[in-house]
Scaffold this active site. Structure first.
Site, short mmCIF file in Angstrom:
data_model
loop_
_atom_site.label_atom_id
_atom_site.label_comp_id
_atom_site.label_asym_id
_atom_site.label_seq_id
_atom_site.Cartn_x
_atom_site.Cartn_y
_atom_site.Cartn_z
N SER A 262 0.84 -1.19 0.00
CA SER A 262 0.00 0.00 0.00
C SER A 262 0.88 1.25 0.00
O SER A 262 1.68 1.44 -0.92
CB SER A 262 -0.94 -0.06 1.21
OG SER A 262 -1.98 0.88 1.09
N ASP B 39 -9.09 -4.29 -5.76
CA ASP B 39 -8.56 -3.56 -4.60
C ASP B 39 -9.27 -2.22 -4.48
O ASP B 39 -9.20 -1.39 -5.39
CB ASP B 39 -7.05 -3.34 -4.78
CG ASP B 39 -6.38 -2.84 -3.51
OD1 ASP B 39 -6.99 -2.07 -2.77
OD2 ASP B 39 -5.21 -3.24 -3.28
N HIS C 70 -7.78 -5.58 -0.38
CA HIS C 70 -6.59 -4.74 -0.45
C HIS C 70 -5.32 -5.58 -0.33
O HIS C 70 -5.21 -6.41 0.57
CB HIS C 70 -6.65 -3.70 0.66
CG HIS C 70 -5.56 -2.68 0.62
ND1 HIS C 70 -5.09 -2.12 -0.56
CD2 HIS C 70 -4.84 -2.09 1.61
CE1 HIS C 70 -4.15 -1.25 -0.28
NE2 HIS C 70 -3.97 -1.21 1.02
#
Length: 540
Positions: free
Chosen positions: A249, A480, A508
């Site tokens: 991320s 995602d 995610h």
């Protein structure tokens, strides 16, 4: 939101509440070994238009800078990590091999003699020391996620070839956990600040003023670029010639900047759940809201096919019914058994937080919505919001919210369109994410709100190019919500020397969701085998 409009880039591998509990036994706070320099703030605002070239550095920042020689030459003093005191016997055994230390870095790389920070570091030594490759540095995302908590909270997460051959190393970035942690609001104030449905014009200023009052010395220096420089000092202190890295991320942004700043030191880098450094904050937020809109509709349609489902049986109407209920809590909030109130903002946070988890999290969300929508009991949904916001059962918050804002603002997230530009952005947001942004569209655009932040950054959105010899592996997931798949495609193209590995599925980040992704990433990290172009994996 991380999962609110304020932390939406933090993955859910280790919940924020769990991470906070894990930090205390293993990290040390920031310190200064010399008088603090005057708080430096740049006068130029970050540009709202991406630049084709990176922000230049004022002077050499790596090992070639004589002023940094002592930092690069330091040796880490490892010691057993302290016990948290609340772990099970099994967890105690799992964490017995962990070692903790502190890394000394300059507060300001442009003035390394001015003062220092202590960076909290942890390692889980390689299982097969005779076959050890080196260190694999991990970052869980955020900004605001703790690398120390990532290693300490998931000792079995990388069992197999990766941990056999690598020391697993985590560190807390500037402003996070054990590294000059930012915690600007007291818990009672934060409860109201996070969950209010009536955020006024001074909502962002309330946090900005509190952070400036407590952390004026540190705030100008918590940028991701400075953290990337810290990571290079850590690489040297660990004894590694090149960096091996797995960032998730927001951690993909950290990895991208490292590859830009230190291409000759970039080894095997994996960026899972990619963000693009070339996007402005407004562009980023609109595209992210659209990602959550898509995931909300996917969840609602799945719910409509289940029995029972509080959203009805029509998959085309289910998402709208959910959004209407959540927005309606502004006028009719729900009381909970402990006397707290489920506001619309809190309820949205709880829902958004569950969307990070993909299909595996949908059953729990469906159940929480059932209690709230059918029985009028908001306890379960509020508990989801608390987990999302990093609030523990005793009402204590971790520092992830404040680190999220401070790091974003230090990274140049100060573009603030007004007039026709603002109206165009709001129209674009309403077109792409009409359900999830209707609650508070201005907050969705300015997440976080850096318009009133006390320090301005010269960092600008720009295309990051990699001249590293080893290709970078970028991992993207088609479903995602927080880091849309298009970002992974974009970053792969922008980096140049990179390859895209795709996971088909919701949720995610990909490494923990697909055996195929894990195998491909592990093969790259351990053997240097680059995934074939066009490789696509499914979710477990």
């Amino acid at each position: 939101m991380i999962i609110r409009t304020s932390r939406r880039a933090l993955p859910v591998a280790v919940s924020a509440a769990t991470a906070v509990a894990l930090l205390a036994g293993c990290t040390s706070g920031g310190s200064s070994s010399a008088p603090a320099p005057a708080a430096a703030s740049a006068t130029a605002l970050a540009s709202a238009t991406p630049s084709a070239t990176p922000t230049p550095t004022a002077k050499p920042t790596g090992a070639d800078d004589p002023a940094l020689k002592a930092f690069y030459g330091q040796q880490l003093a490892w010691a057993p990590c302290r016990n948290d005191g609340d772990q099970s016997a099994e967890d105690q055994a799992d964490t017995s091999a962990l070692q903790c230390s502190t890394l000394k870095v300059p507060l300001d790389y442009a003035a390394p003699d001015g003062g220092t920070l202590d960076v909290a570091v942890i390692r889980n030594p390689a299982v097969k020391q005779d076959q050890r490759i080196g260190s694999l540095i991990l970052n869980p995302g955020g900004p605001g996620g703790s690398g120390v908590a990532m290693v300490k909270g998931g000792p079995k997460r990388f069992d197999g070839p990766v941990h056999d051959r690598y020391d697993l190393v985590g560190f807390d970035p500037r402003g996070v956990g054990g590294t000059s942690s930012l915690n600007c609001l007291d818990d009672r104030t934060r409860d109201g600040w996070l969950n209010t449905d009536e955020a006024g014009a001074d909502h962002g200023k309330q946090l900005a003023d509190a952070c400036q009052a407590k952390y004026a010395r540190v705030l100008p220096f918590v940028s991701t670029r400075n953290t990337a420089r810290d990571m290079d000092v850590l690489r040297s202190a660990l004894g590694d010639r090149k960096l091996s890295y797995l960032g998730m991320s927001y951690g993909t942004y950290l990895g991208s900047l490292y590859a830009e700043e230190f291409p000759d030191r970039a080894g095997r880098l994996v960026l899972d759940g990619a963000t693009s450094p070339s996007s402005t904050l407004i562009q980023h937020n609109i595209e992210q809201e659209a990602g959550f809109e898509r995931s909300l509709k996917a969840f609602a349609a799945d719910c409509a096919a289940k029995n029972p489902c509080p959203l009805g049986k029509d998959p085309d109407l289910a998402a709208g019914k959910l959004a209407d209920f959540l927005d309606g809590l502004k006028d009719k909030p729900l009381k909970t058994a402990k006397g707290r109130t489920l506001t619309s903002t809190a309820a949205w946070n709880g829902v958004i937080g569950r969307l990070y988890g993909g299909e595996q999290a949908w059953a729990g969300l469906r159940n929480a919505l059932g209690w709230a929508m059918v029985r009028g009991e908001g306890d379960d949904l509020l508990a989801l919001a608390d987990d999302y916001n990093g609030r523990d059962k005793d009402g204590r918050y971790g520092p992830s919210t404040d680190a999220y804002t401070a790091i974003h603002c230090a990274d140049g997230a100060t573009d603030a369109p007004s007039g026709e530009q603002l109206q165009a952005a709001l129209s674009d947001l309403a077109a792409k994410a009409p359900l999830v942004s209707k609650h508070d569209p201005t907050a969705a655009l300015f997440d976080p709100d850096c318009r009133v932040w006390p320090f301005r950054s010269t960092e600008k959105p720009h295309v990051v190019k990699s001249t590293a010899a080893t290709p970078i592996v970028v991992v993207g997931s088609t479903g995602d919500p927080a880091t849309p798949y298009a970002w992974a495609e974009k970053l792969t193209g922008e980096l140049g020397n990179a390859v895209l590995l795709t996971r088909e599925g919701e949720g995610h980040v990909a490494y923990d969701r697909s055996a195929c992704v894990r195998a491909s990433v592990n093969a790259f990290l351990v053997d240097g085998t680059v995934p074939a172009a066009g490789t696509r994996c499914t979710t477990d």
